[in-house]
Motif scaffolding. Structure first.
Motif, PDB file in Angstrom:
ATOM      1  N   THR A  50    -122.529  24.617   3.575  1.00 45.58           N
ATOM      2  CA  THR A  50    -122.416  26.016   4.070  1.00 45.58           C
ATOM      3  C   THR A  50    -121.124  25.956   4.469  1.00 45.58           C
ATOM      4  OG1 THR A  50    -124.875  25.912   4.919  1.00 45.58           O
ATOM      5  CG2 THR A  50    -123.209  27.391   6.232  1.00 45.58           C
ATOM      6  N   CYS A  51    -120.699  27.367   4.463  1.00 46.14           N
ATOM      7  CA  CYS A  51    -119.176  27.417   4.819  1.00 46.14           C
ATOM      8  C   CYS A  51    -119.123  27.522   6.277  1.00 46.14           C
ATOM      9  CB  CYS A  51    -118.749  29.077   4.299  1.00 46.14           C
ATOM     10  SG  CYS A  51    -117.275  29.632   4.818  1.00 46.14           S
ATOM     11  N   ALA A  52    -117.884  26.983   6.895  1.00 44.83           N
ATOM     12  CA  ALA A  52    -117.971  26.853   8.224  1.00 44.83           C
ATOM     13  C   ALA A  52    -117.160  27.859   8.649  1.00 44.83           C
ATOM     14  CB  ALA A  52    -116.973  25.470   8.463  1.00 44.83           C
ATOM     15  N   THR A  53    -116.463  28.661   8.144  1.00 42.68           N
ATOM     16  CA  THR A  53    -115.856  30.011   8.523  1.00 42.68           C
ATOM     17  C   THR A  53    -116.801  31.070   8.968  1.00 42.68           C
ATOM     18  OG1 THR A  53    -114.073  29.350   7.109  1.00 42.68           O
ATOM     19  CG2 THR A  53    -114.076  31.734   7.944  1.00 42.68           C
ATOM     20  N   CYS A  54    -117.865  31.418   8.269  1.00 43.25           N
ATOM     21  CA  CYS A  54    -118.696  32.203   8.276  1.00 43.25           C
ATOM     22  C   CYS A  54    -119.994  32.046   8.668  1.00 43.25           C
ATOM     23  CB  CYS A  54    -118.732  33.282   7.090  1.00 43.25           C
ATOM     24  SG  CYS A  54    -119.313  32.562   5.826  1.00 43.25           S
ATOM     25  N   SER A  55    -120.311  30.562   8.753  1.00 39.37           N
ATOM     26  CA  SER A  55    -121.556  29.825   9.044  1.00 39.37           C
ATOM     27  C   SER A  55    -122.605  30.461   8.058  1.00 39.37           C
ATOM     28  CB  SER A  55    -122.096  30.255  10.351  1.00 39.37           C
ATOM     29  OG  SER A  55    -121.008  30.224  11.335  1.00 39.37           O
ATOM     30  N   PRO A 112    -115.558  40.543   4.075  1.00 39.35           N
ATOM     31  CA  PRO A 112    -115.955  39.398   3.417  1.00 39.35           C
ATOM     32  C   PRO A 112    -115.146  38.084   3.700  1.00 39.35           C
ATOM     33  CG  PRO A 112    -115.616  41.253   1.579  1.00 39.35           C
ATOM     34  CD  PRO A 112    -115.216  41.501   3.320  1.00 39.35           C
ATOM     35  N   CYS A 113    -115.916  36.877   3.823  1.00 37.86           N
ATOM     36  CA  CYS A 113    -115.586  35.685   4.169  1.00 37.86           C
ATOM     37  C   CYS A 113    -114.278  35.428   3.303  1.00 37.86           C
ATOM     38  CB  CYS A 113    -116.245  34.625   4.401  1.00 37.86           C
ATOM     39  SG  CYS A 113    -115.715  33.192   4.943  1.00 37.86           S
ATOM     40  N   PRO A 114    -113.131  35.049   3.522  1.00 40.29           N
ATOM     41  CA  PRO A 114    -111.924  34.664   2.660  1.00 40.29           C
ATOM     42  C   PRO A 114    -112.059  33.185   2.338  1.00 40.29           C
ATOM     43  CG  PRO A 114    -111.258  34.996   4.969  1.00 40.29           C
ATOM     44  CD  PRO A 114    -112.543  35.411   5.104  1.00 40.29           C
ATOM     45  N   THR A 115    -112.774  32.498   2.883  1.00 46.81           N
ATOM     46  CA  THR A 115    -112.846  31.019   2.786  1.00 46.81           C
ATOM     47  C   THR A 115    -113.853  30.871   1.748  1.00 46.81           C
ATOM     48  OG1 THR A 115    -112.647  30.391   5.232  1.00 46.81           O
ATOM     49  CG2 THR A 115    -113.569  28.556   3.524  1.00 46.81           C
ATOM     50  N   CYS A 116    -114.994  31.403   1.781  1.00 49.55           N
ATOM     51  CA  CYS A 116    -115.970  31.178   0.779  1.00 49.55           C
ATOM     52  C   CYS A 116    -116.048  32.140  -0.386  1.00 49.55           C
ATOM     53  CB  CYS A 116    -117.160  30.819   1.332  1.00 49.55           C
ATOM     54  SG  CYS A 116    -117.887  32.505   2.189  1.00 49.55           S
ATOM     55  N   ALA A 117    -115.213  33.452  -0.284  1.00 48.52           N
ATOM     56  CA  ALA A 117    -115.164  34.534  -1.101  1.00 48.52           C
ATOM     57  C   ALA A 117    -116.731  35.043  -1.100  1.00 48.52           C
ATOM     58  CB  ALA A 117    -115.125  33.985  -2.571  1.00 48.52           C
TER      59      ALA A 117
HETATM   60 ZN   LIG Z   1    -117.281  31.871   4.256  1.00 44.53          ZN
END
Ligand SMILES: [Zn+2]
Ligand SMILES: [Zn+2]
Length: 376
Positions: A158-163, A184-189
């Motif tokens: 799971t992406c930590a930036t956007c949970s 949109p979350c940039p970490t996980c696109a």
């Molecule tokens: Zn994310």
């Protein structure tokens, strides 16, 4: 009854554009759903947004000024949300809040793109059809991770930036006050997941480029520029998504004898003057094999002979086009003494050896031209 859109915004009839804008901003600041979670506020927000749109969109404003209702599409009077009205609302939301917010994580897996590859074919191949082996260079599924993008024995986390929600929210202070917007979350696109250990073969893409050979069945009658579609033979999508289609584009090579015009073929044959005058049988190599072509006595240069059903098959109908033979009669040159003598005798026999009769042979044209000059 037309809605009083000025009244909805708390304005008097005929308020100016800047008053409309000011009133809408003031109301939206209190009522926007990102600021005010009350369902009643949401409804009221839609109402004022609709009023704002009716008064500022030139098309709708014209209807309002004529006493009509731009959102009343003949049916439910006062009912909110015809398709057109909703599209307009979306536009306004975009204009004020910078783009529609993404909702929920996006799938890593997406459909692949179509691919296009040209194939060169000889005329007999396009006319009769063929099977061609073509080499294509496209993205195929990564066989190490089967499209997952993860190194063997690992899993996405799971992406930590956007949970894992795929979007991140930010609070902005703008002319509407505090506005919470999502992007949109940039970490996980926006997928909500990240791959800690990407597959070493595809670097996490789930696909690799590969060259492969495909057998393509070319139907009889295809023409230059046509595309043959091979469903699912295009590029595999990111994350191992379904492949696009492969289009094979026909490039017909020029033929030394025949030219093509749709389903018809054309060629040119040259005949000596004597053969054209006396008639003959011509042996013609068509795409279907040798054919005897009957040349009647007295055939003129420029005449056309048609061999029915010797052209290309009709792709969307039955039967075939024709082979059109254009006849060109050649005048002999380099006559030796005896040939010249014979030709002069022939000319004399036909009365074609005197300039005077020549003029007659042209039909009345010369005399008509002369008459015209002499004003007769
Ligand atoms: Zn994310
Ligand atoms: Zn892989």
């Amino acid at each position: 009854m037309a809605t009083d859109y000025f009244g909805v915004l708390g304005l008097a009839q005929g308020a100016s554009d800047s008053e409309i804008k000011k009133a809408y901003r003031r109301l939206a600041r209190d009522l926007h759903p990102d600021v005010n979670p009350d369902p009643e506020a949401k409804e009221r927000f839609q109402e004022v947004t609709r009023a704002y749109e009716a008064l500022t969109d030139p098309e709708k404003r014209r209807i309002v000024d004529l006493g009509g209702d731009p959102f009343d599409s003949g049916g439910g009077a006062g009912g909110f949300g015809g398709a057109a009205g909703f599209g307009g609302l979306g536009d306004i939301m975009d204009a004020f809040f910078g783009g529609a917010a993404a909702r929920g994580p996006r799938s890593r897996t997406r459909a692949g793109r179509d691919a296009l590859i040209p194939v060169e074919l000889e005329l007999d191949e396009t006319v009769f059809g063929t099977t061609k082996d073509i080499t294509v260079d496209t993205a195929v599924l990564c066989d190490t991770c089967s499209g997952a993008g993860t190194a063997p024995g690992t899993h996405p986390v799971t992406c930590a930036t956007c949970s894992g929600r795929g979007e991140v929210q930010s609070v902005q202070r703008g002319f509407l006050g505090q506005v919470v917007s999502s992007r949109p979350c940039p970490t996980c696109a926006a997928t909500g997941q990240v791959i800690p250990e990407p597959c070493p073969k595809c670097a996490g893409d789930g696909r690799v480029r590969a060259r492969r050979t495909i057998s393509v069945k070319v139907p009889a009658g295809v023409e230059d520029g046509m595309r043959i579609r091979l469903t699912g033979h295009g590029e595999v999508g990111p994350g191992g998504g379904p492949a696009g289609d492969l289009y094979v584009e026909v490039h017909e090579l020029p033929h030394p004898v025949f030219t093509r015009d749709g389903e018809d073929l054309h060629c040119r044959v040259t005949l000596p003057m004597t053969a054209a005058a006396l008639g003959t049988t011509l042996n013609l190599k068509t795409l279907d094999g040798e054919e005897d072509l009957d040349i009647r006595p007295g055939t003129q240069s420029g005449s056309v002979l048609t061999l029915r059903a010797h052209g290309a098959p009709r792709l969307r109908a039955t039967g075939r086009g024709n082979l059109v033979v254009h006849v060109e009669v050649t005048t002999p040159t380099k006559l030796d003494a005896e040939q010249e003598k014979l030709l002069r005798e022939l000319a004399a026999l036909r009365g074609e050896d005197q300039p005077e009769s020549h003029r007659e042979a042209q039909g009345g044209l010369f005399s008509r031209v002369r008459d015209a000059f002499n004003g007769r």
